[in-house]
Design a protein around this motif. Structure first.
Motif, PDB file in Angstrom:
ATOM      1  N   ARG A   1      68.442  34.760  17.310  1.00 48.38           N
ATOM      2  CA  ARG A   1      67.409  34.312  16.369  1.00 48.38           C
ATOM      3  C   ARG A   1      67.367  35.207  15.133  1.00 48.38           C
ATOM      4  O   ARG A   1      67.285  34.734  13.992  1.00 48.38           O
ATOM      5  N   HIS A   2      67.393  36.500  15.387  1.00 49.49           N
ATOM      6  CA  HIS A   2      67.343  37.473  14.298  1.00 49.49           C
ATOM      7  C   HIS A   2      68.552  37.301  13.377  1.00 49.49           C
ATOM      8  O   HIS A   2      68.410  37.279  12.148  1.00 49.49           O
ATOM      9  N   TYR A   3      69.730  37.172  13.946  1.00 48.90           N
ATOM     10  CA  TYR A   3      70.939  36.996  13.154  1.00 48.90           C
ATOM     11  C   TYR A   3      70.896  35.667  12.390  1.00 48.90           C
ATOM     12  O   TYR A   3      71.246  35.611  11.206  1.00 48.90           O
ATOM     13  N   ALA A   4      70.449  34.603  13.049  1.00 49.05           N
ATOM     14  CA  ALA A   4      70.415  33.280  12.422  1.00 49.05           C
ATOM     15  C   ALA A   4      69.561  33.282  11.161  1.00 49.05           C
ATOM     16  O   ALA A   4      69.987  32.783  10.114  1.00 49.05           O
ATOM     17  N   GLN A   5      68.380  33.833  11.259  1.00 49.69           N
ATOM     18  CA  GLN A   5      67.480  33.773  10.113  1.00 49.69           C
ATOM     19  C   GLN A   5      67.719  34.878   9.094  1.00 49.69           C
ATOM     20  O   GLN A   5      67.168  34.821   7.994  1.00 49.69           O
ATOM     21  N   GLY A   6      68.576  35.823   9.425  1.00 51.57           N
ATOM     22  CA  GLY A   6      68.872  36.919   8.507  1.00 51.57           C
ATOM     23  C   GLY A   6      70.255  36.801   7.892  1.00 51.57           C
ATOM     24  O   GLY A   6      70.470  36.042   6.950  1.00 51.57           O
ATOM     25  N   GLU A   7      71.193  37.537   8.449  1.00 55.36           N
ATOM     26  CA  GLU A   7      72.542  37.614   7.883  1.00 55.36           C
ATOM     27  C   GLU A   7      73.260  36.270   7.846  1.00 55.36           C
ATOM     28  O   GLU A   7      73.945  35.957   6.866  1.00 55.36           O
ATOM     29  N   TYR A   8      73.133  35.482   8.901  1.00 60.09           N
ATOM     30  CA  TYR A   8      73.824  34.190   8.933  1.00 60.09           C
ATOM     31  C   TYR A   8      73.303  33.282   7.825  1.00 60.09           C
ATOM     32  O   TYR A   8      74.081  32.697   7.055  1.00 60.09           O
ATOM     33  N   ALA A   9      71.993  33.172   7.711  1.00 58.61           N
ATOM     34  CA  ALA A   9      71.400  32.338   6.660  1.00 58.61           C
ATOM     35  C   ALA A   9      71.841  32.824   5.284  1.00 58.61           C
ATOM     36  O   ALA A   9      72.219  32.018   4.426  1.00 58.61           O
ATOM     37  N   ALA A  10      71.816  34.126   5.073  1.00 56.22           N
ATOM     38  CA  ALA A  10      72.208  34.674   3.772  1.00 56.22           C
ATOM     39  C   ALA A  10      73.664  34.334   3.453  1.00 56.22           C
ATOM     40  O   ALA A  10      73.984  33.966   2.315  1.00 56.22           O
ATOM     41  N   THR A  11      74.530  34.427   4.440  1.00 59.66           N
ATOM     42  CA  THR A  11      75.940  34.105   4.214  1.00 59.66           C
ATOM     43  C   THR A  11      76.117  32.627   3.905  1.00 59.66           C
ATOM     44  O   THR A  11      76.832  32.264   2.972  1.00 59.66           O
ATOM     45  N   LEU A  12      75.473  31.762   4.683  1.00 60.60           N
ATOM     46  CA  LEU A  12      75.590  30.324   4.429  1.00 60.60           C
ATOM     47  C   LEU A  12      75.055  29.954   3.048  1.00 60.60           C
ATOM     48  O   LEU A  12      75.659  29.152   2.340  1.00 60.60           O
ATOM     49  N   PHE A  13      73.938  30.542   2.676  1.00 64.59           N
ATOM     50  CA  PHE A  13      73.311  30.192   1.404  1.00 64.59           C
ATOM     51  C   PHE A  13      74.136  30.660   0.207  1.00 64.59           C
ATOM     52  O   PHE A  13      73.957  30.166  -0.896  1.00 64.59           O
ATOM     53  N   LYS A  14      75.049  31.591   0.426  1.00 68.90           N
ATOM     54  CA  LYS A  14      75.956  32.003  -0.651  1.00 68.90           C
ATOM     55  C   LYS A  14      76.968  30.917  -0.960  1.00 68.90           C
ATOM     56  O   LYS A  14      77.567  30.908  -2.029  1.00 68.90           O
ATOM     57  N   GLY A  15      77.197  30.039   0.002  1.00 72.81           N
ATOM     58  CA  GLY A  15      78.146  28.952  -0.198  1.00 72.81           C
ATOM     59  C   GLY A  15      79.534  29.467  -0.493  1.00 72.81           C
ATOM     60  O   GLY A  15      80.028  30.389   0.168  1.00 72.81           O
ATOM     61  N   SER A  16      80.169  28.928  -1.518  1.00 69.20           N
ATOM     62  CA  SER A  16      81.539  29.312  -1.857  1.00 69.20           C
ATOM     63  C   SER A  16      81.625  30.716  -2.445  1.00 69.20           C
ATOM     64  O   SER A  16      82.721  31.249  -2.608  1.00 69.20           O
ATOM     65  N   LYS A  17      80.495  31.317  -2.753  1.00 66.41           N
ATOM     66  CA  LYS A  17      80.495  32.678  -3.299  1.00 66.41           C
ATOM     67  C   LYS A  17      80.577  33.741  -2.214  1.00 66.41           C
ATOM     68  O   LYS A  17      80.713  34.921  -2.529  1.00 66.41           O
ATOM     69  N   ALA A  18      80.501  33.351  -0.954  1.00 60.80           N
ATOM     70  CA  ALA A  18      80.660  34.319   0.143  1.00 60.80           C
ATOM     71  C   ALA A  18      82.106  34.795   0.139  1.00 60.80           C
ATOM     72  O   ALA A  18      83.041  33.996   0.050  1.00 60.80           O
ATOM     73  N   SER A  19      82.288  36.085   0.235  1.00 61.94           N
ATOM     74  CA  SER A  19      83.636  36.654   0.204  1.00 61.94           C
ATOM     75  C   SER A  19      84.353  36.404   1.530  1.00 61.94           C
ATOM     76  O   SER A  19      83.723  36.092   2.549  1.00 61.94           O
ATOM     77  N   ALA A  20      85.661  36.584   1.502  1.00 63.34           N
ATOM     78  CA  ALA A  20      86.466  36.427   2.729  1.00 63.34           C
ATOM     79  C   ALA A  20      86.008  37.423   3.785  1.00 63.34           C
ATOM     80  O   ALA A  20      85.947  37.100   4.974  1.00 63.34           O
ATOM     81  N   ALA A  21      85.676  38.639   3.352  1.00 55.97           N
ATOM     82  CA  ALA A  21      85.207  39.663   4.295  1.00 55.97           C
ATOM     83  C   ALA A  21      83.867  39.260   4.916  1.00 55.97           C
ATOM     84  O   ALA A  21      83.655  39.453   6.117  1.00 55.97           O
ATOM     85  N   GLU A  22      82.967  38.696   4.120  1.00 58.17           N
ATOM     86  CA  GLU A  22      81.672  38.247   4.645  1.00 58.17           C
ATOM     87  C   GLU A  22      81.865  37.106   5.629  1.00 58.17           C
ATOM     88  O   GLU A  22      81.219  37.076   6.693  1.00 58.17           O
ATOM     89  N   LYS A  23      82.750  36.178   5.304  1.00 54.65           N
ATOM     90  CA  LYS A  23      83.025  35.065   6.208  1.00 54.65           C
ATOM     91  C   LYS A  23      83.644  35.555   7.507  1.00 54.65           C
ATOM     92  O   LYS A  23      83.286  35.081   8.591  1.00 54.65           O
ATOM     93  N   ALA A  24      84.572  36.502   7.415  1.00 59.45           N
ATOM     94  CA  ALA A  24      85.214  37.041   8.619  1.00 59.45           C
ATOM     95  C   ALA A  24      84.198  37.759   9.499  1.00 59.45           C
ATOM     96  O   ALA A  24      84.208  37.615  10.726  1.00 59.45           O
ATOM     97  N   ALA A  25      83.309  38.538   8.882  1.00 55.35           N
ATOM     98  CA  ALA A  25      82.267  39.239   9.651  1.00 55.35           C
ATOM     99  C   ALA A  25      81.328  38.241  10.318  1.00 55.35           C
ATOM    100  O   ALA A  25      80.942  38.423  11.481  1.00 55.35           O
ATOM    101  N   ALA A  26      80.974  37.179   9.584  1.00 54.12           N
ATOM    102  CA  ALA A  26      80.095  36.158  10.151  1.00 54.12           C
ATOM    103  C   ALA A  26      80.791  35.446  11.309  1.00 54.12           C
ATOM    104  O   ALA A  26      80.168  35.190  12.353  1.00 54.12           O
ATOM    105  N   ALA A  27      82.069  35.117  11.152  1.00 53.67           N
ATOM    106  CA  ALA A  27      82.809  34.437  12.224  1.00 53.67           C
ATOM    107  C   ALA A  27      82.872  35.311  13.473  1.00 53.67           C
ATOM    108  O   ALA A  27      82.737  34.804  14.594  1.00 53.67           O
ATOM    109  N   LYS A  28      83.071  36.599  13.282  1.00 53.21           N
ATOM    110  CA  LYS A  28      83.126  37.521  14.428  1.00 53.21           C
ATOM    111  C   LYS A  28      81.783  37.549  15.164  1.00 53.21           C
ATOM    112  O   LYS A  28      81.743  37.455  16.390  1.00 53.21           O
ATOM    113  N   LYS A  29      80.704  37.650  14.405  1.00 50.09           N
ATOM    114  CA  LYS A  29      79.373  37.688  15.023  1.00 50.09           C
ATOM    115  C   LYS A  29      79.043  36.350  15.677  1.00 50.09           C
ATOM    116  O   LYS A  29      78.543  36.305  16.811  1.00 50.09           O
TER     117      LYS A  29
END
Length: 170
Positions: A95-123
């Protein structure tokens, strides 16, 4: 109500799933057309905003809202690489991850970096049991149907749409 002289009796409606919409409409109709006031309406498994479950293009909210449920299902089916012993702290983490880091990464859309996407995929992989490469191919956005089909694919199973504890052969 008139025939049985029940006008002074408590009156409740109960609506489940799509019945929640119907209960709201019926309650209004009874009040407006027949001056019949209810003591309450119970809504069970209600979805009053269908956009929160439809995975519409450009709306990332359902992915965020569903993540804790995906985590619970993965935990139940023992599909996690490092499955925690206790479900509740694990769900709180999801829940904490969903409403925090995950939401922030998704809301960046195409501006999320490859490193951010890789970190999100790992989590996400650690929370859902889905493979990191699958999550990256899905652009970190997995619908319910995709999750149900992918989670237990290696076992030749799919998890249930209504109750994900149940499985069926693919």
């Amino acid at each position: 109500i008139s025939r049985n002289n029940r006008w002074n009796s408590p009156k409740f409606l109960i609506g489940e799933s799509y019945g929640t919409f119907r209960s709201a409409v019926l309650g209004n109709l009874l009040q407006q057309r027949y001056t019949m006031h209810l003591n309450g309406i119970d809504l069970i498994s209600s979805v009053l905003d269908l956009s929160t479950i439809t995975f519409a293009p450009g709306d990332d909210r359902p992915y965020i809202y569903y993540l804790p449920s995906y985590a619970a299902v993965a935990w139940y089916h023992k599909a996690l690489k490092n499955r925690p012993a206790d479900l509740m702290p694990f769900l709180e983490e999801a829940r904490h991850y969903a409403q925090g880091e995950y939401a922030a990464t998704l809301f960046k859309g195409s501006k999320a970096s490859a490193a951010e996407k890789a970190a999100a995929a790992k989590k996400l992989s650690s929370l859902t049991g889905l493979a990191e490469d699958y999550l990256l191919r899905a652009n970190l956005r997995v619908t319910l149907g995709q999750f149900n089909a992918e989670l237990l694919r290696s076992r030749g199973l799919t998890s249930g749409r209504i109750d994900a504890r149940f499985t069926a052969y693919t």
